[in-house]
Motif scaffolding. Structure first.
Motif, PDB file in Angstrom:
ATOM      1  N   UNK A 194       0.388  -1.782   0.525  1.00  0.00           N
ATOM      2  CA  UNK A 194       0.259   0.099   0.085  1.00  0.00           C
ATOM      3  C   UNK A 194       1.245   1.121  -0.162  1.00  0.00           C
ATOM      4  N   UNK A 195       0.353   2.448  -1.021  1.00  0.00           N
ATOM      5  CA  UNK A 195       0.712   3.659  -0.549  1.00  0.00           C
ATOM      6  C   UNK A 195      -0.277   4.916  -0.523  1.00  0.00           C
ATOM      7  N   UNK A 218       7.909  11.449  -0.018  1.00  0.00           N
ATOM      8  CA  UNK A 218       7.137  10.729  -1.370  1.00  0.00           C
ATOM      9  C   UNK A 218       5.541  10.477   0.024  1.00  0.00           C
ATOM     10  N   UNK A 219       5.079   9.715  -0.751  1.00  0.00           N
ATOM     11  CA  UNK A 219       3.576   9.008   0.209  1.00  0.00           C
ATOM     12  C   UNK A 219       4.153   8.032   1.167  1.00  0.00           C
ATOM     13  N   UNK A 220       3.892   7.638   2.598  1.00  0.00           N
ATOM     14  CA  UNK A 220       4.023   6.469   2.938  1.00  0.00           C
ATOM     15  C   UNK A 220       3.848   5.083   2.646  1.00  0.00           C
ATOM     16  N   UNK A 221       4.685   4.503   2.520  1.00  0.00           N
ATOM     17  CA  UNK A 221       4.118   2.636   1.831  1.00  0.00           C
ATOM     18  C   UNK A 221       4.289   1.934   2.704  1.00  0.00           C
ATOM     19  N   UNK A 222       3.910   0.819   2.907  1.00  0.00           N
ATOM     20  CA  UNK A 222       4.906  -0.466   3.425  1.00  0.00           C
ATOM     21  C   UNK A 222       3.438  -1.989   2.664  1.00  0.00           C
ATOM     22  N   UNK A 223       4.713  -3.224   2.944  1.00  0.00           N
ATOM     23  CA  UNK A 223       3.933  -4.299   2.695  1.00  0.00           C
ATOM     24  C   UNK A 223       2.908  -4.824   3.643  1.00  0.00           C
ATOM     25  N   UNK A 224       2.153  -5.206   2.760  1.00  0.00           N
ATOM     26  CA  UNK A 224       0.777  -6.371   3.375  1.00  0.00           C
ATOM     27  C   UNK A 224       0.990  -7.610   4.104  1.00  0.00           C
ATOM     28  N   UNK A 225       0.673  -7.626   5.231  1.00  0.00           N
ATOM     29  CA  UNK A 225       1.505  -8.383   5.658  1.00  0.00           C
ATOM     30  C   UNK A 225       0.000  -9.759   5.973  1.00  0.00           C
TER      31      UNK A 225
END
Length: 339
Positions: A194-195, A218-225
């Motif tokens: 998700x970003x 930039x925007x926040x991002x991270x992998x889906x658990x």
């Protein structure tokens, strides 16, 4: 008059059917190539090739532009023969698409086959880091290069079966690998990420990591658990990284992104309460996170990377270029604020 109107509608409907049929035929042809080794092998003899070396795509400079050359099959065979290599190397290529006329497009990594300098001299170009290449080539070529590199990388890292340790064999198209010892078939996969562009209604939040180019936010991002849906991932990532609670979110778009591996970027706008907008940054994740006003965002969108410095020598903030989905999120937020 009614007859004329009906005729126009019929022609428009006929055109729509033809356009849809072109797409359907193209997709079915690609699927046939993936499933039929002999058909795909035949397509290689008339297809075009995008060249890579150690996952770096080959580009040619034409004036101020960078082009992604497509080498036809005859030229590819000539080059291999000139450097004493057999045409069998073409079977190491992977299928990445086709034209509306059903000319198949393949990607081929020449590392271990030809010297980098030799091919650059022969074709008058250079192998370029994909992070740079994506932002200097035409927008229609960027997704193709990203997909090609991701698929080539996947094959390089899945040459052995995770259960038996035995070698896996790719099909001609490169759409899968099979372990004949166990019968397991492996397919390329993407990781969902998700970003999220966080806003408190009048400002938006952007951040940077230490690995980012200087001045870029930039925007926040991270992998889906595992087990999470998109909404849960957005809320968790925003809470973890900047200590804010998302009140509502809206889906924007998605984009394949090849870094750090093959990812599906799922872009969302996230709204937090204006009265609870104090940032509590996770310094293990981020180097800096802050709110930007509409005026700052508008000015930042005008800047080229590393283009403007303050009096103290630090760079003024700049944002990801148009090819990145983060740019789309930021631009959408500006439109929302000014509409």
């Amino acid at each position: 008059m009614a007859a004329i109107s009906q005729a126009v509608c019929r022609r428009a409907s006929s055109l729509g059917c033809r356009l849809r049929s072109t797409y359907v035929r193209k997709m079915r042809y690609l699927n046939d190539l993936k499933e039929d080794d002999s058909l795909c092998r035949q397509a290689q003899t008339s297809g075009t090739f995008y060249l890579f070396h150690n996952l770096f795509p080959f580009l040619q400079k034409a004036g101020t532009k960078y082009l992604v050359p497509q080498v036809n099959a005859a030229e590819m065979k000539r080059i291999l023969e000139k450097f004493k290599e057999t045409g069998q190397w073409i079977e190491n290529s992977v299928l990445i698409g086709c034209s509306d006329e059903h000319v198949a497009h393949f990607a081929l990594d020449l590392a271990g086959v030809l010297e980098k300098s030799a091919i650059e001299s022969e074709l008058k170009g250079s192998f370029t880091d994909l992070r740079k290449a994506l932002f200097v080539v035409d927008g229609k070529d960027s997704p193709l290069l990203a997909s090609a590199q991701s698929l080539l990388r996947w094959h390089d890292s899945h040459q052995f079966c995770s259960k038996t340790g035995q070698p896996t064999q790719k099909n001609v198209a490169g759409s899968k690998r099979v372990c004949h010892a166990s019968g397991i078939t492996y397919y390329p996969q993407m990781s969902p990420v998700v970003i999220s562009l966080v806003s408190d209604g009048s400002r938006c939040l952007l951040a940077r990591q230490p690995s980012f180019p200087q001045g870029m936010y930039t925007a926040l991002s991270g992998f889906c658990d595992l087990g999470e849906n998109v909404e849960e991932t957005v809320r968790r990532e925003v809470a973890e990284e900047v200590g804010l609670e998302v009140k509502s979110l809206q889906y924007s778009a998605s984009q394949h992104w090849p870094f750090p591996s093959s990812c599906l970027m799922i872009a969302c706008h996230a709204l937090v309460g204006a009265q609870q907008a104090e940032i509590h940054m996770n310094s293990a994740e981020l180097e800096e996170a802050r709110w930007f006003s509409l005026e700052e965002i508008v000015e930042g969108l005008k800047r080229e990377p590393r283009s403007s410095k303050r009096d103290d020598g630090s760079l003024l903030p700049w944002f990801p270029p148009k090819q990145a989905i983060a740019h789309q999120l930021i631009s959408e937020w500006v439109e929302q604020q000014t509409s």
